[in-house]
Design a protein around this motif. Structure first.
Motif, PDB file in Angstrom:
ATOM      1  N   PHE A 172      14.802  13.501 -27.564  1.00 41.40           N
ATOM      2  CA  PHE A 172      16.336  12.787 -27.277  1.00 41.40           C
ATOM      3  C   PHE A 172      15.797  11.553 -26.893  1.00 41.40           C
ATOM      4  CE2 PHE A 172      18.562  17.087 -26.879  1.00 41.40           C
ATOM      5  CZ  PHE A 172      17.433  17.929 -26.960  1.00 41.40           C
ATOM      6  N   ASP A 173      16.969  10.698 -27.412  1.00 38.54           N
ATOM      7  CA  ASP A 173      16.679   9.177 -26.624  1.00 38.54           C
ATOM      8  C   ASP A 173      17.860   9.583 -25.302  1.00 38.54           C
ATOM      9  OD1 ASP A 173      16.912   6.620 -26.041  1.00 38.54           O
ATOM     10  OD2 ASP A 173      18.125   5.928 -27.931  1.00 38.54           O
ATOM     11  N   VAL A 174      17.469   9.345 -24.248  1.00 43.65           N
ATOM     12  CA  VAL A 174      18.486   9.167 -23.077  1.00 43.65           C
ATOM     13  C   VAL A 174      18.304   7.858 -22.415  1.00 43.65           C
ATOM     14  CG1 VAL A 174      18.743  11.681 -22.793  1.00 43.65           C
ATOM     15  CG2 VAL A 174      16.656  10.684 -21.660  1.00 43.65           C
ATOM     16  N   SER A 175      18.065   6.573 -23.505  1.00 42.81           N
ATOM     17  CA  SER A 175      17.824   5.483 -22.646  1.00 42.81           C
ATOM     18  C   SER A 175      19.118   4.963 -21.826  1.00 42.81           C
ATOM     19  CB  SER A 175      17.368   4.431 -23.866  1.00 42.81           C
ATOM     20  OG  SER A 175      16.213   4.890 -24.444  1.00 42.81           O
ATOM     21  N   HIS A 176      20.058   5.520 -22.242  1.00 45.24           N
ATOM     22  CA  HIS A 176      21.372   4.939 -21.715  1.00 45.24           C
ATOM     23  C   HIS A 176      21.432   5.375 -20.186  1.00 45.24           C
ATOM     24  CE1 HIS A 176      21.915   9.093 -22.622  1.00 45.24           C
ATOM     25  NE2 HIS A 176      23.219   9.215 -21.867  1.00 45.24           N
ATOM     26  N   MET A 177      20.635   6.239 -19.873  1.00 47.73           N
ATOM     27  CA  MET A 177      20.573   6.708 -18.200  1.00 47.73           C
ATOM     28  C   MET A 177      20.161   5.430 -17.463  1.00 47.73           C
ATOM     29  SD  MET A 177      19.432  10.623 -18.647  1.00 47.73           S
ATOM     30  CE  MET A 177      20.370  11.264 -16.892  1.00 47.73           C
ATOM     31  N   GLY A 178      20.348   5.575 -16.158  1.00 49.26           N
ATOM     32  CA  GLY A 178      19.992   4.245 -15.379  1.00 49.26           C
ATOM     33  C   GLY A 178      18.528   4.715 -14.617  1.00 49.26           C
ATOM     34  N   GLN A 179      17.588   3.837 -14.973  1.00 51.07           N
ATOM     35  CA  GLN A 179      16.385   4.088 -14.155  1.00 51.07           C
ATOM     36  C   GLN A 179      16.276   2.795 -13.144  1.00 51.07           C
ATOM     37  OE1 GLN A 179      12.916   4.819 -16.826  1.00 51.07           O
ATOM     38  NE2 GLN A 179      14.311   4.333 -18.481  1.00 51.07           N
ATOM     39  N   ALA A 180      15.852   3.280 -12.122  1.00 50.97           N
ATOM     40  CA  ALA A 180      15.490   2.365 -11.028  1.00 50.97           C
ATOM     41  C   ALA A 180      14.379   2.660 -10.103  1.00 50.97           C
ATOM     42  CB  ALA A 180      17.049   2.128 -10.071  1.00 50.97           C
ATOM     43  N   ARG A 181      13.863   1.753  -9.232  1.00 56.75           N
ATOM     44  CA  ARG A 181      13.116   2.131  -8.322  1.00 56.75           C
ATOM     45  C   ARG A 181      13.725   1.484  -7.014  1.00 56.75           C
ATOM     46  NH1 ARG A 181       7.786   3.310  -9.169  1.00 56.75           N
ATOM     47  NH2 ARG A 181       7.538   2.313 -11.199  1.00 56.75           N
ATOM     48  N   LEU A 182      13.657   2.373  -5.977  1.00 53.43           N
ATOM     49  CA  LEU A 182      14.239   1.876  -4.705  1.00 53.43           C
ATOM     50  C   LEU A 182      12.970   1.630  -3.746  1.00 53.43           C
ATOM     51  CD1 LEU A 182      16.894   4.621  -4.121  1.00 53.43           C
ATOM     52  CD2 LEU A 182      16.946   2.602  -5.426  1.00 53.43           C
ATOM     53  N   GLY A 202      32.252  14.636  -1.853  1.00 55.46           N
ATOM     54  CA  GLY A 202      32.569  14.910  -3.252  1.00 55.46           C
ATOM     55  C   GLY A 202      31.420  13.956  -4.086  1.00 55.46           C
ATOM     56  N   ILE A 203      31.169  14.449  -5.359  1.00 49.91           N
ATOM     57  CA  ILE A 203      29.840  14.195  -5.985  1.00 49.91           C
ATOM     58  C   ILE A 203      30.152  12.760  -6.921  1.00 49.91           C
ATOM     59  CG2 ILE A 203      28.337  14.848  -7.845  1.00 49.91           C
ATOM     60  CD1 ILE A 203      28.734  17.795  -7.007  1.00 49.91           C
ATOM     61  N   VAL A 204      29.421  11.541  -6.399  1.00 48.56           N
ATOM     62  CA  VAL A 204      29.572  10.496  -7.064  1.00 48.56           C
ATOM     63  C   VAL A 204      28.656  10.635  -8.297  1.00 48.56           C
ATOM     64  CG1 VAL A 204      29.117   8.029  -6.890  1.00 48.56           C
ATOM     65  CG2 VAL A 204      30.072   9.288  -4.920  1.00 48.56           C
ATOM     66  N   ASP A 205      27.764  11.205  -8.449  1.00 44.93           N
ATOM     67  CA  ASP A 205      26.862  11.510  -9.613  1.00 44.93           C
ATOM     68  C   ASP A 205      25.884  12.343  -9.268  1.00 44.93           C
ATOM     69  OD1 ASP A 205      26.051  11.432 -12.178  1.00 44.93           O
ATOM     70  OD2 ASP A 205      25.060   9.214 -11.724  1.00 44.93           O
ATOM     71  N   ASP A 206      25.248  12.978 -10.436  1.00 41.92           N
ATOM     72  CA  ASP A 206      24.138  13.978  -9.825  1.00 41.92           C
ATOM     73  C   ASP A 206      22.926  13.170 -10.468  1.00 41.92           C
ATOM     74  OD1 ASP A 206      24.827  14.557 -12.918  1.00 41.92           O
ATOM     75  OD2 ASP A 206      24.324  16.597 -12.783  1.00 41.92           O
ATOM     76  N   ASP A 256      26.031   1.808 -13.125  1.00 41.14           N
ATOM     77  CA  ASP A 256      26.421   0.837 -12.469  1.00 41.14           C
ATOM     78  C   ASP A 256      27.262   1.060 -11.095  1.00 41.14           C
ATOM     79  OD1 ASP A 256      25.600  -0.827 -14.428  1.00 41.14           O
ATOM     80  OD2 ASP A 256      27.428  -1.102 -15.558  1.00 41.14           O
ATOM     81  N   ASN A 257      28.139   2.151 -11.054  1.00 39.72           N
ATOM     82  CA  ASN A 257      28.632   2.449  -9.758  1.00 39.72           C
ATOM     83  C   ASN A 257      27.642   3.065  -8.678  1.00 39.72           C
ATOM     84  OD1 ASN A 257      31.401   2.998  -8.001  1.00 39.72           O
ATOM     85  ND2 ASN A 257      30.784   5.191  -8.477  1.00 39.72           N
ATOM     86  N   ASP A 258      26.942   3.889  -9.091  1.00 39.50           N
ATOM     87  CA  ASP A 258      25.805   4.456  -8.350  1.00 39.50           C
ATOM     88  C   ASP A 258      24.987   3.391  -7.836  1.00 39.50           C
ATOM     89  OD1 ASP A 258      26.629   7.115  -9.373  1.00 39.50           O
ATOM     90  OD2 ASP A 258      24.921   7.146 -10.579  1.00 39.50           O
ATOM     91  N   PHE A 259      24.651   2.522  -8.317  1.00 39.49           N
ATOM     92  CA  PHE A 259      23.668   1.571  -7.816  1.00 39.49           C
ATOM     93  C   PHE A 259      24.346   0.681  -6.671  1.00 39.49           C
ATOM     94  CE2 PHE A 259      21.226   2.317 -11.823  1.00 39.49           C
ATOM     95  CZ  PHE A 259      20.081   3.409 -10.965  1.00 39.49           C
ATOM     96  N   LYS A 260      25.760   0.362  -7.083  1.00 34.93           N
ATOM     97  CA  LYS A 260      26.474  -0.277  -6.204  1.00 34.93           C
ATOM     98  C   LYS A 260      26.653   0.449  -4.914  1.00 34.93           C
ATOM     99  CE  LYS A 260      30.930  -2.578  -5.724  1.00 34.93           C
ATOM    100  NZ  LYS A 260      31.221  -2.000  -4.338  1.00 34.93           N
TER     101      LYS A 260
END
Lengths: 379, 121
Positions: free
Chosen positions: A55-65, A101-105, A132-136
């Motif tokens: 599966f290509d799931v490259s649309h998902m957001g990857q980040a390092r905090l 409430g859940i903003v994202d999983d 975009d919203n998650d990282f904001k």
């Protein structure tokens, strides 16, 4: 069903590879993504359950905090125990708003290198439609504590199914000792990879982050194994549904708490006692006193599959809930659904009705998952 | 046989029209897992949603290409919805309608016109 206006859509490093494979492309999370390849959803689904699906799931957001203490900072926005997260492990959690409430999983982990050292900070993967919203939200809440490095120069693929591990281990033998939820940062496939033993199909497998410039080569390398076929978002959805896993924007949203969603495992015991996460008041109260609605797994015993939005009624015909995602299970050969109902109707075996195009069809509460998970855990 | 832009086909014998979805539509849908055919006696207007076809991922309406009264639904599809994929323009028919206005049939596309239409899709 119609072709999307691709001009405004984002692409992944693998978009051209999908088109070359004959994929049908659709809009998803602002990207043009493969919903299916020429084999179609049914065959792709069953292939993943029997062999290995890519599966290509490259649309998902990857980040390092990164920051002075990113684990404790992260706990300010999620209910999971991340201070206690061991090096080399990742953990599923939910980003919460102030009302619980859940903003994202999401998944967040601490990849270890071959020398045992831990990668700096926390590696986070969130949903594409929410990123975009998650990282904001994370930036707003944790400004000054963590810096978010979005890894937009990396692709992400998942390989899932009973033969996935053997395929990956043939290329990267050092992954053989990984178990479910392990995460490493290491050389592999001729590049640098961040690899976890996880996925969202209920099957064993890996999720592999690679530099964007290497994505097509790694994709084709995996596909050159005859056990592997490319799988589109259509089958990804039916696989996760059979695995009883919620989908953000459907089964989860900003009004749903992790307790209602059946995700209490993501609210760790020490965090419940500390009550120091967003919406802790509501969530701790729900854990103690119960909820007004709860997620259940339904099998539709007769008639059409019940899909998102279908009403759920009790045997008297009173509407008591709603299907949040549903469809046809290729393995069980019938309709399955995730639904919210009052807790008094959640017991396995409870008889209900689903209303599909005006017809009340019999349905039964069953245990989650619909199809057994096959994660490889420590033996 | 005549065709619609919604990818239904109609075959007329006397005043009874047999209706199904085209091979193109079946291919687009993918594996059909459930079909709901209309009840006998139901009166439909051309353009009404009168049947439903479902794949793993979605439910799609099938529109009546022609007005009339349903005289038969294809009961085979209840147990063998995959017939729609295997034999879309014959054994995978959905319903038969006793038509009320033959002019509606004449107004539909013939096969060369439908194939020309497909080429624009």
């Amino acid at each position: 069903m119609s072709a999307t206006d691709s001009a405004d859509l984002k692409t992944t490093p693998l978009t051209d590879a999908h088109i070359a494979l004959g994929a049908r492309m659709v809009e998803f999370a602002g990207y043009t993504m493969p919903v299916q390849y020429p084999d179609g959803v049914m065959k792709e689904h069953l292939w993943t359950r029997e062999h290995a699906g890519l599966f290509d799931v490259s649309h998902m957001g990857q980040a390092r905090l990164v920051g002075v203490s990113p684990l404790s900072a992260f706990e300010e926005v999620v209910p999971g125990d991340y201070i206690g997260l061991k090096p080399g492990k990742q953990k599923y959690s939910v980003l919460l708003n102030k009302k619980g409430g859940i903003v994202d999983d999401l998944m967040a982990g601490r990849p270890t290198a071959p020398d045992g050292s831990v990668t700096d900070g926390l590696f986070v993967v969130v949903n594409g439609a929410c990123k975009d919203n998650d990282f904001k939200v994370i930036d707003d809440e944790l400004a000054g504590q963590v810096t978010i490095h979005r890894l937009e120069d990396r692709a992400l693929m998942a390989i899932q199914g009973p033969e996935a591990a053997a395929v990956v281990q043939a290329h990267v033998p050092a992954t053989a000792d990984m178990v479910f939820m392990d995460i490493r940062s290491m050389p592999g496939f001729g590049t640098d990879i961040i690899i976890s033993r996880s996925g969202y199909t209920g099957e064993d497998g890996y999720e592999i982050s690679v530099p964007a410039a290497e994505a097509v080569r790694v994709w084709n390398l995996l596909l050159s194994d005859e056990r592997v076929k490319p799988i589109g978002l259509g089958a990804r959805d039916s696989l996760r549904l059979e695995a009883g896993l919620p989908l953000y924007g459907h089964d989860l949203d900003e009004t749903v708490s992790p307790v209602e969603a059946g995700l209490t495992f993501a609210v760790n015991k020490n965090r419940r006692e500390q009550r120091d996460f967003p919406g802790a008041g509501r969530i701790v109260k729900e854990l103690a006193e119960g909820v007004a609605r709860t997620k259940v797994c339904l099998r539709v015993l007769e008639g059409a599959p019940a899909r998102e939005g279908a009403e759920v009624a009790d045997l008297k015909g009173v509407v008591v809930g709603v299907v949040t995602s549903g469809g046809y299970s290729p393995v069980l050969k019938g309709g399955i659904a995730l639904a919210f109902v009052p807790p008094e109707l959640k017991a396995v075996g409870a008889q209900l009705k689903v209303l599909v195009r005006g017809k009340a069809q019999p349905a039964e509460v069953v245990a989650s998952p619909f199809v057994p998970h096959r994660y490889v855990r420590k033996g | 046989m005549r065709f619609t832009k919604d990818h239904e086909w109609v075959a007329l014998e006397g005043d009874v029209a047999t209706i199904g979805i085209t091979a193109f539509a079946a291919e687009q849908l993918g594996d059909v897992v459930f079909v709901e055919t209309p009840e006998v006696g139901k009166v439909v207007k051309a353009g009404d949603a009168f049947a439903v076809v479902e794949s793993v991922k979605a439910a799609s309406d099938v529109y009546a290409p022609i007005s009339g009264e349903v005289v038969e639904g294809n009961t085979i599809l209840g147990d063998a919805p995959e017939t729609v994929n295997a034999d879309p323009e014959n054994g995978g028919w959905f319903a038969r309608i006793k038509i009320s206005d033959p002019a509606q049939y004449d107004a539909l596309m013939d096969r060369p016109a439908y194939e020309a239409f497909l080429a624009t899709q």
